[in-house]
Motif scaffolding. Structure first.
Motif, PDB file in Angstrom:
ATOM      1  N   THR A  17       0.830  -1.207   0.000  1.00 14.64           N
ATOM      2  CA  THR A  17       0.000   0.000   0.000  1.00 14.64           C
ATOM      3  C   THR A  17       0.862   1.253   0.000  1.00 14.64           C
ATOM      4  OG1 THR A  17      -1.782  -1.171   1.167  1.00 14.64           O
ATOM      5  CG2 THR A  17      -1.828   1.233   1.212  1.00 14.64           C
ATOM      6  N   ASP A  18       1.916   1.256   0.792  1.00 12.50           N
ATOM      7  CA  ASP A  18       2.819   2.404   0.803  1.00 12.50           C
ATOM      8  C   ASP A  18       3.451   2.612  -0.570  1.00 12.50           C
ATOM      9  OD1 ASP A  18       2.257   2.814   3.449  1.00 12.50           O
ATOM     10  OD2 ASP A  18       4.087   1.860   4.203  1.00 12.50           O
ATOM     11  N   ALA A  19       3.840   1.517  -1.209  1.00 14.12           N
ATOM     12  CA  ALA A  19       4.460   1.630  -2.535  1.00 14.12           C
ATOM     13  C   ALA A  19       3.452   2.116  -3.572  1.00 14.12           C
ATOM     14  CB  ALA A  19       5.034   0.277  -2.952  1.00 14.12           C
ATOM     15  N   ILE A  20       2.216   1.641  -3.500  1.00 12.53           N
ATOM     16  CA  ILE A  20       1.184   2.067  -4.453  1.00 12.53           C
ATOM     17  C   ILE A  20       0.881   3.543  -4.282  1.00 12.53           C
ATOM     18  CG2 ILE A  20      -1.272   1.826  -5.000  1.00 12.53           C
ATOM     19  CD1 ILE A  20      -0.921  -1.194  -4.307  1.00 12.53           C
ATOM     20  N   ARG A  21       0.802   3.979  -3.045  1.00 15.34           N
ATOM     21  CA  ARG A  21       0.521   5.401  -2.791  1.00 15.34           C
ATOM     22  C   ARG A  21       1.633   6.270  -3.385  1.00 15.34           C
ATOM     23  NH1 ARG A  21       0.607   5.204   2.207  1.00 15.34           N
ATOM     24  NH2 ARG A  21      -1.609   5.227   2.777  1.00 15.34           N
ATOM     25  N   ALA A  22       2.872   5.870  -3.179  1.00 15.66           N
ATOM     26  CA  ALA A  22       3.984   6.704  -3.620  1.00 15.66           C
ATOM     27  C   ALA A  22       4.178   6.677  -5.133  1.00 15.66           C
ATOM     28  CB  ALA A  22       5.271   6.254  -2.920  1.00 15.66           C
ATOM     29  N   VAL A  23       4.033   5.487  -5.755  1.00 13.04           N
ATOM     30  CA  VAL A  23       4.390   5.346  -7.166  1.00 13.04           C
ATOM     31  C   VAL A  23       3.193   5.539  -8.093  1.00 13.04           C
ATOM     32  CG1 VAL A  23       5.333   3.771  -8.890  1.00 13.04           C
ATOM     33  CG2 VAL A  23       6.289   3.794  -6.564  1.00 13.04           C
ATOM     34  N   MET A  24       2.055   4.930  -7.764  1.00 11.45           N
ATOM     35  CA  MET A  24       0.907   4.939  -8.682  1.00 11.45           C
ATOM     36  C   MET A  24      -0.100   6.037  -8.380  1.00 11.45           C
ATOM     37  SD  MET A  24       0.049   0.893  -9.170  1.00 11.45           S
ATOM     38  CE  MET A  24       1.310  -0.323  -9.536  1.00 11.45           C
ATOM     39  N   CYS A  25      -0.118   6.532  -7.132  1.00 12.79           N
ATOM     40  CA  CYS A  25      -1.138   7.507  -6.742  1.00 12.79           C
ATOM     41  C   CYS A  25      -0.571   8.890  -6.485  1.00 12.79           C
ATOM     42  CB  CYS A  25      -1.889   7.018  -5.498  1.00 12.79           C
ATOM     43  SG  CYS A  25      -2.694   5.410  -5.710  1.00 12.79           S
ATOM     44  N   ASP A  26       0.717   9.093  -6.762  1.00 13.38           N
ATOM     45  CA  ASP A  26       1.353  10.400  -6.570  1.00 13.38           C
ATOM     46  C   ASP A  26       1.162  10.923  -5.153  1.00 13.38           C
ATOM     47  OD1 ASP A  26       2.226  10.476  -9.219  1.00 13.38           O
ATOM     48  OD2 ASP A  26       0.319  11.305  -9.905  1.00 13.38           O
ATOM     49  N   GLY A  27       1.185  10.028  -4.186  1.00  7.02           N
ATOM     50  CA  GLY A  27       1.065  10.428  -2.793  1.00  7.02           C
ATOM     51  C   GLY A  27      -0.334  10.713  -2.324  1.00  7.02           C
ATOM     52  N   SER A  28      -1.328  10.518  -3.160  1.00  6.54           N
ATOM     53  CA  SER A  28      -2.710  10.835  -2.797  1.00  6.54           C
ATOM     54  C   SER A  28      -3.411   9.598  -2.229  1.00  6.54           C
ATOM     55  CB  SER A  28      -3.478  11.339  -4.020  1.00  6.54           C
ATOM     56  OG  SER A  28      -4.852  11.478  -3.717  1.00  6.54           O
ATOM     57  N   ASP A  29      -4.260   9.823  -1.211  1.00 10.04           N
ATOM     58  CA  ASP A  29      -5.040   8.737  -0.630  1.00 10.04           C
ATOM     59  C   ASP A  29      -6.377   8.546  -1.324  1.00 10.04           C
ATOM     60  OD1 ASP A  29      -3.200   8.007   1.266  1.00 10.04           O
ATOM     61  OD2 ASP A  29      -3.962   9.392   2.788  1.00 10.04           O
ATOM     62  N   VAL A  30      -6.733   9.443  -2.245  1.00  9.79           N
ATOM     63  CA  VAL A  30      -8.037   9.336  -2.915  1.00  9.79           C
ATOM     64  C   VAL A  30      -8.128   8.066  -3.767  1.00  9.79           C
ATOM     65  CG1 VAL A  30      -9.608  10.439  -4.542  1.00  9.79           C
ATOM     66  CG2 VAL A  30      -8.395  11.821  -2.859  1.00  9.79           C
ATOM     67  N   PRO A  31      -7.144   7.787  -4.662  1.00  7.08           N
ATOM     68  CA  PRO A  31      -7.238   6.523  -5.406  1.00  7.08           C
ATOM     69  C   PRO A  31      -7.146   5.297  -4.494  1.00  7.08           C
ATOM     70  CG  PRO A  31      -5.666   8.014  -6.436  1.00  7.08           C
ATOM     71  CD  PRO A  31      -5.979   8.569  -5.095  1.00  7.08           C
ATOM     72  N   LEU A  32      -6.455   5.444  -3.353  1.00  2.00           N
ATOM     73  CA  LEU A  32      -6.335   4.300  -2.436  1.00  2.00           C
ATOM     74  C   LEU A  32      -7.682   3.873  -1.873  1.00  2.00           C
ATOM     75  CD1 LEU A  32      -3.090   4.957  -0.372  1.00  2.00           C
ATOM     76  CD2 LEU A  32      -3.509   3.173  -2.066  1.00  2.00           C
ATOM     77  N   ALA A  33      -8.619   4.819  -1.738  1.00  2.36           N
ATOM     78  CA  ALA A  33      -9.951   4.455  -1.256  1.00  2.36           C
ATOM     79  C   ALA A  33     -10.624   3.504  -2.236  1.00  2.36           C
ATOM     80  CB  ALA A  33     -10.799   5.712  -1.049  1.00  2.36           C
ATOM     81  N   LEU A  34     -10.472   3.759  -3.532  1.00  2.65           N
ATOM     82  CA  LEU A  34     -11.014   2.865  -4.553  1.00  2.65           C
ATOM     83  C   LEU A  34     -10.323   1.513  -4.510  1.00  2.65           C
ATOM     84  CD1 LEU A  34     -12.769   2.394  -7.128  1.00  2.65           C
ATOM     85  CD2 LEU A  34     -10.824   3.278  -8.432  1.00  2.65           C
ATOM     86  N   ILE A  35      -8.996   1.516  -4.382  1.00  6.15           N
ATOM     87  CA  ILE A  35      -8.243   0.255  -4.329  1.00  6.15           C
ATOM     88  C   ILE A  35      -8.662  -0.573  -3.119  1.00  6.15           C
ATOM     89  CG2 ILE A  35      -5.927  -0.716  -4.070  1.00  6.15           C
ATOM     90  CD1 ILE A  35      -4.906   1.772  -5.599  1.00  6.15           C
ATOM     91  N   ARG A  36      -8.841   0.088  -2.003  1.00  2.00           N
ATOM     92  CA  ARG A  36      -9.264  -0.640  -0.800  1.00  2.00           C
ATOM     93  C   ARG A  36     -10.638  -1.269  -0.996  1.00  2.00           C
ATOM     94  NH1 ARG A  36      -8.787  -1.838   4.273  1.00  2.00           N
ATOM     95  NH2 ARG A  36     -10.644  -1.926   5.594  1.00  2.00           N
ATOM     96  N   ASP A  37     -11.561  -0.494  -1.538  1.00  2.76           N
ATOM     97  CA  ASP A  37     -12.931  -0.995  -1.665  1.00  2.76           C
ATOM     98  C   ASP A  37     -13.031  -2.109  -2.689  1.00  2.76           C
ATOM     99  OD1 ASP A  37     -15.820  -0.647  -0.985  1.00  2.76           O
ATOM    100  OD2 ASP A  37     -15.964  -0.176  -3.110  1.00  2.76           O
ATOM    101  N   ARG A  38     -12.336  -1.967  -3.801  1.00  4.56           N
ATOM    102  CA  ARG A  38     -12.506  -2.914  -4.910  1.00  4.56           C
ATOM    103  C   ARG A  38     -11.552  -4.100  -4.849  1.00  4.56           C
ATOM    104  NH1 ARG A  38     -14.583   0.074  -9.317  1.00  4.56           N
ATOM    105  NH2 ARG A  38     -14.270  -1.738 -10.649  1.00  4.56           N
ATOM    106  N   LEU A  39     -10.359  -3.921  -4.267  1.00  6.09           N
ATOM    107  CA  LEU A  39      -9.360  -4.989  -4.279  1.00  6.09           C
ATOM    108  C   LEU A  39      -8.996  -5.476  -2.879  1.00  6.09           C
ATOM    109  CD1 LEU A  39      -6.898  -3.832  -7.094  1.00  6.09           C
ATOM    110  CD2 LEU A  39      -8.731  -5.532  -7.223  1.00  6.09           C
ATOM    111  N   ILE A  40      -8.633  -4.565  -1.986  1.00  2.09           N
ATOM    112  CA  ILE A  40      -8.194  -4.998  -0.662  1.00  2.09           C
ATOM    113  C   ILE A  40      -9.336  -5.675   0.083  1.00  2.09           C
ATOM    114  CG2 ILE A  40      -7.290  -4.220   1.559  1.00  2.09           C
ATOM    115  CD1 ILE A  40      -5.819  -2.019   0.101  1.00  2.09           C
TER     116      ILE A  40
END
Length: 803
Positions: free
Chosen positions: A348-371
């Motif tokens: 999750t830390d790596a995804i936030r830094a590399v794929m989400c440009d440090g934003s937690d907004v896309p991580l909410a989608l990743i959590r709901d749909r994948l995690i």
């Protein structure tokens, strides 16, 4: 590989939903090849366990038990693909080994009281078979200290979740050549913890372990000590190997409460497996654990690829280079943190830094749909079910309305038979308190032929279906019986009118006579004008819906017309001498009755014009009486003006009286709120009528300073409801108007947006062909295809009115 010799049963202490535990169980069973597998779970499930081999069975699923006499008292035992119990069941069925559940029977566990000492009722207790086994972050409710946190701290971890993942979940399933070593270590650790902190002390937990020991003794006697494998929560392992006697265990089980119960398989969801959903033995990341269990190799790389695919679907710029860099960063973080494999935290830390440009907004989608995931399991048709559930399943298939765990919206066109059937089903389920669908705002259509629904299927709805089964064996019969019962027991008129509306929406024709009789009785006895006015709009809507659904609503129309007559008689005296709150409530009733009377159809005894004429006379009385609060007088004046029953000069005269210098400022402000307040176009009325705007402007500038602060909140509430463009135009008009009340300059010359020098007839004529097409009245001179018409009878109510 040589299998170590054992002198007793194989005790496999697990975390109930853990891919590492599941892999370890499979390796241990392959090595031991026991003749029987015992699993922590309700013995009533023994008759259903063979369905796990059915090709239609797809986890996550759950065993559902409910009390026959009280279906709302229910319990779930969920199983995911990565649950050790599910792996053990599948292994046993594949190897023709008997499977037996050895936990306390549901007939007893459902009978335990719903309190903190005896059991787990309610939602948190629906997982009675799994809620006491210790996994990461879990503990017995009696313990003040988390035992696993103690083990994690001893190992140098500050997070028990991370410790369990590193020690168990991220292992390959074996320890060198010995597949039993992990379980021996876990059992030894749990024994030390129970010795240090006690066994919990809850009577229910002691009873459960006593019952498990009795079932274990019976299996050992039947199959032999070394031919029995037990899969249970790790916390129970020391208790199963304890030296308690059979006599002592039977004494604990004596006199247990008991209820008649039934059990079946039901689909489950990943969302309900998540700990935050209220499930006692849940996990934070079922989607992540499912991935770990199913990935044949390189789980981190495969996970990053899944995440990249999801983000691309959402139009996020993610490339293969992002995936490579994210994998490298996750592995580096794991090394720096001393972890054997990159876990969810590192990925999750790596995804936030590399794929989400440090934003937690896309991580909410990743959590709901994948995690977490939105997976909904399936059970075979041969699984036992209450008759109502079978009928519901049949209707879902025939209407092609599949239950899904992911929330979605559907638009229904009631002119189509399939969509009409879907609407009937959803309305009937709502009446039965089975909340599969909730009405949602549509896509802008004002017609009655369209409905929008927001659908989401939750496992708890199976319990609601079982509860509703007391009303009937089919959805139609159950909804009809419940509607009739509610009609008889309802005490308030509004309850019966709402029920009548539900019956028409759900097309419960057999229930309507009972509901109509109850409605007529309540309406005849209720003398409160406010309640009568509150009930009338629901009846008018019901008549409108009944017309769309081709339902006979003659009796309902008679009741509604009679109710409207009583409102017309009783409303003027009811509006006198009201306080501010009462006036605001009565104003809302006024709007509702006005709309309802416009919808009521004509009857042989009461032509539509007679009723609307009587209502107009009532509004005139309200507009002219000084004893009526200003907000109601202003509203009555506005309704008459909108209906064309009041000349503009007369409306200006009434406003002049209400805003005269002798009127109290608070009353005048209330009149303004009633006349131009709300979302009824009051702002545009002031924009296009200079006289009314000038009256308001003159009154407002003349309010004494001492009274201005009293009326300001009311005025702010009135004008803040206008659209920003309307407020801006009003401000321009007032600013450009001359002081002293003289004639205002021409608006076009003043450059006020939206006003031209004169009507552009050429542009106006260009609109006529489209308008005729919408109204279904084409002009051959403008319409090259006179036969091309829109069916306005059903397509658009507004167009039908205009025609």
């Amino acid at each position: 590989m040589t299998t170590p010799l054992r002198d007793g049963p194989l005790l496999l202490g697990v975390r109930h939903h853990g891919p590492g535990s599941a892999r370890a169980v499979r390796a241990a069973l392959d090595a031991a090849s026991p003749r029987v597998v015992l699993i922590e779970g309700p013995p009533e499930g023994d008759a259903l366990v063979s369905l796990a081999a059915d090709p239609q069975m797809r986890p996550p699923v759950a065993l559902l038990a409910h009390a026959v006499d009280d279906p709302g008292r229910a319990a779930f035992w969920p199983l995911a693909e990565f649950s050790p119990e599910w792996v053990a069941i599948r292994w046993a069925l594949t190897h023709d080994a008997p499977v037996r559940f050895i936990d306390l029977p549901a007939t007893h566990s459902l009978a335990f009281k719903d309190d903190s000492e005896e059991g787990d009722g309610g939602e948190d207790g629906k997982e009675a078979g799994h809620d006491s086994a210790p996994g990461p972050g879990e503990r017995e409710r009696a313990l003040r200290i988390d035992p696993l946190a103690v083990l994690a701290e001893a190992a140098g971890y500050d997070d028990a979740e991370r410790w369990w993942e590193d020690v168990v979940e991220h292992r390959g399933g074996t320890d060198g050549d010995d597949p039993f070593a992990p379980f021996a270590a876990v059992g030894e650790a749990m024994g030390a913890l129970r010795e240090e902190y006690g066994d919990g002390g809850h009577r229910r937990d002691l009873v459960r372990e006593a019952y498990m020991r009795l079932q274990l003794r019976a299996a050992r006697k039947e199959f032999g000590d070394d031919q029995v494998a037990v899969v249970c929560g790790a916390w129970h392992v020391p208790a199963l190997g304890a030296g308690s006697t059979a006599t002592a265990d039977r004494a604990l089980l004596k006199g247990l409460p008991k209820v008649k119960s039934e059990m079946t398989w039901v689909p489950w969801t990943h969302h309900r497996l998540a700990r935050h959903s209220g499930y006692g033995a849940g996990i934070d990341s079922p989607g992540w654990y499912g991935h770990l269990f199913g990935a044949p190799d390189r789980p981190v790389t495969r996970w990053m690829t899944k995440v990249a695919g999801l983000l691309r679907e959402e139009d996020q710029p993610v490339s293969s280079a992002h995936v490579i860099e994210a994998v490298r960063l996750a592995e580096t973080l794991a090394t720096m943190r001393g972890r054997p494999l990159a876990g969810l935290t590192e990925t999750t830390d790596a995804i936030r830094a590399v794929m989400c440009d440090g934003s937690d907004v896309p991580l909410a989608l990743i959590r709901d749909r994948l995690i977490v995931g939105d997976v909904l399991g399936e059970v075979p048709d041969s699984a036992p079910a209450v008759p109502l559930q079978r009928d519901l399943t049949r209707l879902q298939r025939s209407l092609r309305l599949k239950p899904e765990a992911l929330e979605r919206e559907v638009d229904l066109d009631l002119r189509k038979e399939t969509d009409a059937g879907r609407s009937r089903l959803l309305h009937r389920l709502r009446l039965l308190a089975i909340g599969w669908g909730e009405p949602a705002a549509g896509r802008g259509s004002t017609g009655t032929f369209r409905e929008s629904w927001r659908l989401r299927w939750e496992p708890e709805l199976y319990v609601r279906v079982a509860e509703a089964g007391v009303w009937g064996t089919t959805v139609l019969s159950a909804a009809t019986a419940k509607a009739e019962s509610q009609a008889v027991s309802a005490t308030a008129l509004s309850e019966v009118t709402a029920l009548a509306e539900q019956c028409l929406l759900a097309e419960l024709t057999d229930a309507l006579p009972v509901v109509m009789k109850a409605l007529a009785d309540r309406a005849a006895l209720d003398a409160d004008v406010g309640r009568l006015a509150q009930a009338l709009p629901a009846l008018a809507r019901s008549l409108r819906y009944g017309d769309v659904r081709s339902t006979d609503t003659a009796a309902l129309g008679e009741v509604a017309a009679g109710l409207a007559e009583r409102v017309c008689v009783g409303l003027p005296p009811a509006c006198a001498a009201l306080d501010a709150d009462g006036a605001a409530e009565m104003r809302a009733h006024l709007d509702g009755v006005h709309t309802a009377i416009g919808l009521l159809p004509a009857t042989p005894d009461r032509p539509a014009g007679d009723l609307s004429g009587r209502w107009a006379a009532v509004l005139r009385k309200l507009a002219a009486r000084d004893t009526v609060p200003g907000v109601i007088r202003g509203r009555a004046t506005r309704l008459l003006l909108d209906d064309g029953r009041l000349p503009e000069d007369e409306a200006a005269r009434l406003m002049g009286f209400a805003l005269s210098p002798g009127a109290p400022p608070a009353d005048a402000a209330a009149w303004i709120e009633g006349f131009v307040g709300g979302a009824s176009g009051g702002g545009m009325l002031l924009v296009h009528d200079e006289r009314l705007l000038a009256l308001v402007d003159t009154w407002l500038t003349g309010v004494p300073a001492a009274s201005f602060t009293d009326v300001l909140p009311l005025l702010r509430r009135t004008f803040s409801a206008y659209e920003p463009g309307v407020r801006r135009t009003l401000g321009e008009l007032v600013r450009r108007g001359p002081a002293g009340g003289g004639a205002r300059p021409d608006r076009a010359e003043a450059g006020i947006p939206g006003f031209g020098a004169a009507v552009d007839e050429t542009r106006a004529d260009a609109v006529l062909p489209v308008l005729r097409l919408l109204l279904g009245d084409p002009d051959p001179k403008h319409d090259p295809d006179p036969d091309h018409r829109i069916d306005i009878d059903h397509d658009n109510d507004l167009a039908g009115v205009a025609r």
